[in-house]
Motif scaffolding. Sequence first.
Motif, PDB file in Angstrom:
ATOM      1  N   GLN A 197       0.827  -1.209   0.000  1.00 10.57           N
ATOM      2  CA  GLN A 197       0.000   0.000   0.000  1.00 10.57           C
ATOM      3  C   GLN A 197       0.864   1.263   0.000  1.00 10.57           C
ATOM      4  O   GLN A 197       0.605   2.189  -0.759  1.00 10.57           O
ATOM      5  N   VAL A 198       1.884   1.289   0.853  1.00  5.37           N
ATOM      6  CA  VAL A 198       2.658   2.529   1.018  1.00  5.37           C
ATOM      7  C   VAL A 198       3.951   2.555   0.217  1.00  5.37           C
ATOM      8  O   VAL A 198       4.489   3.632  -0.048  1.00  5.37           O
ATOM      9  N   LYS A 212      -0.842   7.957   7.839  1.00  6.49           N
ATOM     10  CA  LYS A 212      -0.296   9.300   7.629  1.00  6.49           C
ATOM     11  C   LYS A 212       0.465   9.763   8.871  1.00  6.49           C
ATOM     12  O   LYS A 212       1.595  10.244   8.753  1.00  6.49           O
ATOM     13  N   THR A 213      -0.114   9.577  10.039  1.00  4.81           N
ATOM     14  CA  THR A 213       0.551   9.979  11.286  1.00  4.81           C
ATOM     15  C   THR A 213       1.845   9.200  11.470  1.00  4.81           C
ATOM     16  O   THR A 213       2.882   9.769  11.813  1.00  4.81           O
ATOM     17  N   VAL A 226       9.167  10.379   9.111  1.00  7.48           N
ATOM     18  CA  VAL A 226       9.873  11.467   8.427  1.00  7.48           C
ATOM     19  C   VAL A 226      10.564  12.357   9.455  1.00  7.48           C
ATOM     20  O   VAL A 226      11.726  12.748   9.269  1.00  7.48           O
ATOM     21  N   ALA A 227       9.891  12.659  10.548  1.00  5.07           N
ATOM     22  CA  ALA A 227      10.492  13.479  11.598  1.00  5.07           C
ATOM     23  C   ALA A 227      11.737  12.806  12.178  1.00  5.07           C
ATOM     24  O   ALA A 227      12.799  13.431  12.295  1.00  5.07           O
ATOM     25  N   ILE A 243       9.122   9.791   2.717  1.00  4.01           N
ATOM     26  CA  ILE A 243       8.411  10.972   2.231  1.00  4.01           C
ATOM     27  C   ILE A 243       7.456  10.559   1.113  1.00  4.01           C
ATOM     28  O   ILE A 243       6.289  10.951   1.104  1.00  4.01           O
ATOM     29  N   ALA A 244       7.947   9.751   0.186  1.00  4.37           N
ATOM     30  CA  ALA A 244       7.090   9.275  -0.905  1.00  4.37           C
ATOM     31  C   ALA A 244       5.936   8.437  -0.357  1.00  4.37           C
ATOM     32  O   ALA A 244       4.793   8.555  -0.826  1.00  4.37           O
ATOM     33  N   SER A 245       6.197   7.615   0.643  1.00  5.43           N
ATOM     34  CA  SER A 245       5.134   6.810   1.243  1.00  5.43           C
ATOM     35  C   SER A 245       4.117   7.703   1.939  1.00  5.43           C
ATOM     36  O   SER A 245       2.908   7.456   1.855  1.00  5.43           O
TER      37      SER A 245
END
Length: 128
Positions: A17-18, A58-59, A65-66, A83-85
Amino acid sequence: MSLDEPTYARGKELSEQVNPGMEEALAARYDALVPGLSRMVVEVPYGTFYARGVVDEKTRLLATVAALTAQGGQTRPQLKVNIASARAVGASREEICEIIYQMTLYGGFPAMINGMNAAIEVFEAEDD
């Protein structure tokens, strides 16, 4: 290493999915050196940790990413993938950049600049 089929199946569904094709890409690059590494990456991070369902995708991806941004430039390849995911599950460019910007406080200005540059590369690839 014995891998759990239900955990692997959950991980496979989520990873596709991601990050479609991730397991196959990892297998082509690493499995000759470490047999089963690609499957383990699908099962453990994706099937055991990421598929818990406590936070939405998303969270989870914005948190990833952070963390990768704060760790600095050595994480650039993984940062770009995540980032792309994050984009694939609905994170906006503005949200991603804001999260990266916030990491100035934790990783410093160089880490933030490296993160922004990784984001720009992902966004440019989306625009092509």
